[in-house]
Design an enzyme around this catalytic site. Structure first.
Site, PDB file in Angstrom:
ATOM      1  N   GLY A  12      36.468  52.253  57.386  1.00 18.53           N
ATOM      2  CA  GLY A  12      37.910  52.168  57.142  1.00 18.53           C
ATOM      3  C   GLY A  12      38.323  52.013  55.693  1.00 18.53           C
ATOM      4  O   GLY A  12      39.433  51.552  55.422  1.00 18.53           O
ATOM      5  N   SER A  18      42.488  49.396  50.325  1.00 20.41           N
ATOM      6  CA  SER A  18      42.133  49.161  51.730  1.00 20.41           C
ATOM      7  C   SER A  18      41.531  47.770  51.908  1.00 20.41           C
ATOM      8  O   SER A  18      40.721  47.326  51.080  1.00 20.41           O
ATOM      9  CB  SER A  18      41.097  50.180  52.202  1.00 20.41           C
ATOM     10  N   ALA A  95      48.815  55.275  63.632  1.00 18.02           N
ATOM     11  CA  ALA A  95      49.872  55.697  64.559  1.00 18.02           C
ATOM     12  C   ALA A  95      50.719  56.714  63.821  1.00 18.02           C
ATOM     13  O   ALA A  95      50.780  56.702  62.584  1.00 18.02           O
ATOM     14  CB  ALA A  95      50.721  54.509  64.985  1.00 18.02           C
ATOM     15  N   TYR A 155      56.948  47.866  64.482  1.00 16.17           N
ATOM     16  CA  TYR A 155      55.479  47.922  64.629  1.00 16.17           C
ATOM     17  C   TYR A 155      55.113  48.630  65.935  1.00 16.17           C
ATOM     18  O   TYR A 155      54.052  49.265  66.055  1.00 16.17           O
ATOM     19  CB  TYR A 155      54.876  46.513  64.554  1.00 16.17           C
ATOM     20  N   LYS A 162      47.241  47.093  69.231  1.00 14.93           N
ATOM     21  CA  LYS A 162      46.533  45.885  68.763  1.00 14.93           C
ATOM     22  C   LYS A 162      46.321  44.905  69.920  1.00 14.93           C
ATOM     23  O   LYS A 162      45.324  44.171  69.941  1.00 14.93           O
ATOM     24  CB  LYS A 162      47.310  45.204  67.624  1.00 14.93           C
TER      25      LYS A 162
HETATM   26  O1  0WD Z   1      49.299  44.633  56.412  1.00 16.22           O
HETATM   27  C1  0WD Z   1      48.272  45.244  56.622  1.00 16.22           C
HETATM   28  N1  0WD Z   1      47.830  46.176  55.791  1.00 16.22           N
HETATM   29  C2  0WD Z   1      47.470  44.904  57.842  1.00 16.22           C
HETATM   30  C3  0WD Z   1      46.503  45.757  58.304  1.00 16.22           C
HETATM   31  C4  0WD Z   1      47.784  43.635  58.549  1.00 16.22           C
HETATM   32  C5  0WD Z   1      46.966  43.394  59.699  1.00 16.22           C
HETATM   33  C6  0WD Z   1      46.021  44.284  60.122  1.00 16.22           C
HETATM   34  N2  0WD Z   1      45.805  45.454  59.436  1.00 16.22           N
HETATM   35  C7  0WD Z   1      44.794  46.370  59.950  1.00 16.22           C
HETATM   36  C8  0WD Z   1      45.227  47.805  60.149  1.00 16.22           C
HETATM   37  O2  0WD Z   1      45.965  47.977  61.339  1.00 16.22           O
HETATM   38  C9  0WD Z   1      43.864  48.482  60.236  1.00 16.22           C
HETATM   39  O3  0WD Z   1      43.313  48.289  61.530  1.00 16.22           O
HETATM   40  O4  0WD Z   1      43.722  46.444  59.062  1.00 16.22           O
HETATM   41  C10 0WD Z   1      43.048  47.680  59.229  1.00 16.22           C
HETATM   42  C11 0WD Z   1      42.891  48.341  57.868  1.00 16.22           C
HETATM   43  O5  0WD Z   1      44.141  48.714  57.379  1.00 16.22           O
HETATM   44  P1  0WD Z   1      44.537  48.839  55.829  1.00 16.22           P
HETATM   45  O6  0WD Z   1      43.396  48.478  54.978  1.00 16.22           O
HETATM   46  O7  0WD Z   1      45.836  48.154  55.688  1.00 16.22           O
HETATM   47  O8  0WD Z   1      44.887  50.383  55.720  1.00 16.22           O
HETATM   48  P2  0WD Z   1      44.196  51.687  55.077  1.00 16.22           P
HETATM   49  O9  0WD Z   1      43.736  51.427  53.709  1.00 16.22           O
HETATM   50  O10 0WD Z   1      45.172  52.810  55.289  1.00 16.22           O
HETATM   51  O11 0WD Z   1      42.927  51.897  56.024  1.00 16.22           O
HETATM   52  C12 0WD Z   1      43.012  52.309  57.356  1.00 16.22           C
HETATM   53  C13 0WD Z   1      42.088  53.477  57.494  1.00 16.22           C
HETATM   54  C14 0WD Z   1      42.622  54.890  57.304  1.00 16.22           C
HETATM   55  O12 0WD Z   1      43.331  55.121  56.284  1.00 16.22           O
HETATM   56  P3  0WD Z   1      44.460  56.319  56.270  1.00 16.22           P
HETATM   57  O13 0WD Z   1      45.505  55.608  55.485  1.00 16.22           O
HETATM   58  O14 0WD Z   1      43.775  57.406  55.560  1.00 16.22           O
HETATM   59  O15 0WD Z   1      44.926  56.660  57.660  1.00 16.22           O
HETATM   60  O16 0WD Z   1      41.636  53.728  58.795  1.00 16.22           O
HETATM   61  C15 0WD Z   1      40.882  54.915  58.704  1.00 16.22           C
HETATM   62  C16 0WD Z   1      41.307  55.644  57.474  1.00 16.22           C
HETATM   63  O17 0WD Z   1      40.358  55.526  56.488  1.00 16.22           O
HETATM   64  N3  0WD Z   1      41.097  55.837  59.796  1.00 16.22           N
HETATM   65  C17 0WD Z   1      40.072  56.446  60.398  1.00 16.22           C
HETATM   66  N4  0WD Z   1      38.744  56.352  60.212  1.00 16.22           N
HETATM   67  C18 0WD Z   1      37.965  57.131  60.977  1.00 16.22           C
HETATM   68  N5  0WD Z   1      38.455  57.956  61.908  1.00 16.22           N
HETATM   69  C19 0WD Z   1      40.663  57.292  61.350  1.00 16.22           C
HETATM   70  C20 0WD Z   1      39.785  58.075  62.127  1.00 16.22           C
HETATM   71  N6  0WD Z   1      40.221  58.916  63.069  1.00 16.22           N
HETATM   72  N7  0WD Z   1      42.014  57.176  61.282  1.00 16.22           N
HETATM   73  C21 0WD Z   1      42.268  56.272  60.335  1.00 16.22           C
END
Ligand code: 0WD
Length: 254
Positions: A12, A18, A95, A155, A162
């Site tokens: 991720g 991230s 999403a 959300y 979640k």
């Molecule tokens: O406020 C926040 N940022 C919070 C995030 C608060 C509480 C929880 N989270 C959670 C998110 O829901 C997620 O589960 O933490 C997790 C990581 O999120 P993040 O670090 O905030 O977000 P980001 O840097 O965008 O990483 C999520 C990544 C994707 O990024 P993009 O933006 O390219 O969609 O999830 C990965 C991807 O790298 N991802 C996938 N990896 C493999 N296969 C796929 C997929 N199909 N889809 C998304």
């Protein structure tokens, strides 16, 4: 912590903001060996550059979690090099943008299925494949958000995904516990990342938390990373099936 030379898969990382990247940095500091999975060619180059610059020698493996074969192959490839695993960080969610701004009641069947597939089911498939190689026991940690427990406007479908993710953590903990594999989630407060950009009114959410949370401040990704290190370590050996809030205490407020 006894983390040196443990082998952990990080899923991720999209960029240096991230949460998964901050977690990787904290684990790297503890001497942990890391394998990064990335989603498709889109991220191969950018994540590769980040990893080469700051954590050379780490493994890099492609894995789109919507594809069972890719999950199976990714863990096989990592195991071929390492021989076994000690932990997995699942930090993946998605999403459609339109499902994070309209009324939840208008969520399409497609949008619902996609959010569930990537944000919740992927943990099930990943845990199944990873458990084959967590031969001496281990720890799986995923990221969740309070929108699973209560209504956070916008959300929407992610909150429902979640909720499924958190329930999965409990069922997976039950299934994998006899193999000494622990499964836990961290419920993080809002953090400015690419994923957060998709959530409408994110800035106003942050200011409410700064005003009302017990600690009167937002959540730093480093706080989430340190709790992840704890959950991957021997220190947390009695904890499984748990959701730990790392959110300045905001979730306790009425
Ligand atoms: O406020 C926040 N940022 C919070 C995030 C608060 C509480 C929880 N989270 C959670 C998110 O829901 C997620 O589960 O933490 C997790 C990581 O999120 P993040 O670090 O905030 O977000 P980001 O840097 O965008 O990483 C999520 C990544 C994707 O990024 P993009 O933006 O390219 O969609 O999830 C990965 C991807 O790298 N991802 C996938 N990896 C493999 N296969 C796929 C997929 N199909 N889809 C998304």
């Amino acid at each position: 912590m006894k983390m040196k030379d443990k082998k952990v898969v990080i899923m991720g990382v999209a960029n240096k903001r991230s949460i998964a990247w901050t977690i990787a940095k904290a684990l790297h500091q503890q001497g942990v060996k890391l394998a990064f999975t990335y989603q498709g060619e889109r991220l191969q180059k950018s994540v590769g550059q980040l990893v080469d610059a700051e954590m050379p020698g780490s493994l890099m493996v492609e894995c789109d979690v919507t594809d069972d074969m890719q999950i199976e192959t990714a863990f096989e490839q990592i195991n071929e090099v390492w021989g076994s695993l000690d932990g997995v960080v699942h930090s993946i969610g998605f999403a459609k943008a339109e499902d994070l701004s309209e009324a939840y009641v208008n969520t399409s069947r497609d949008g619902y299925a996609l959010a569930q597939d990537i944000s919740a089911y992927s943990l099930v498939a990943v845990s199944r494949e990873a458990s084959k190689y967590l031969t001496a026991g281990g720890s799986i940690v995923t990221m969740t958000y309070m929108g699973s427990e209560r209504v956070i406007p916008n959300y929407n479908v992610m909150g429902v995904a979640k909720a499924a993710l958190e329930a999965s953590v409990k069922y997976l903990a039950h299934d994998l516990g006899p193999s000494n594999i622990r499964v836990n989630a961290i419920s993080a407060g809002p953090i400015r990342t690419l994923a957060a950009k998709g959530v409408k009114d994110f800035n106003s959410m942050l200011s409410v938390i700064e005003e009302r949370s017990p600690l009167r401040r937002g959540t730093d990704p480093e706080e989430v990373a340190d709790t992840t290190v704890f959950l991957l370590s021997h220190m947390s050996r009695g904890i499984t099936g748990e959701v730990i809030h790392v959110d300045s205490g905001y979730n306790i407020m009425g």
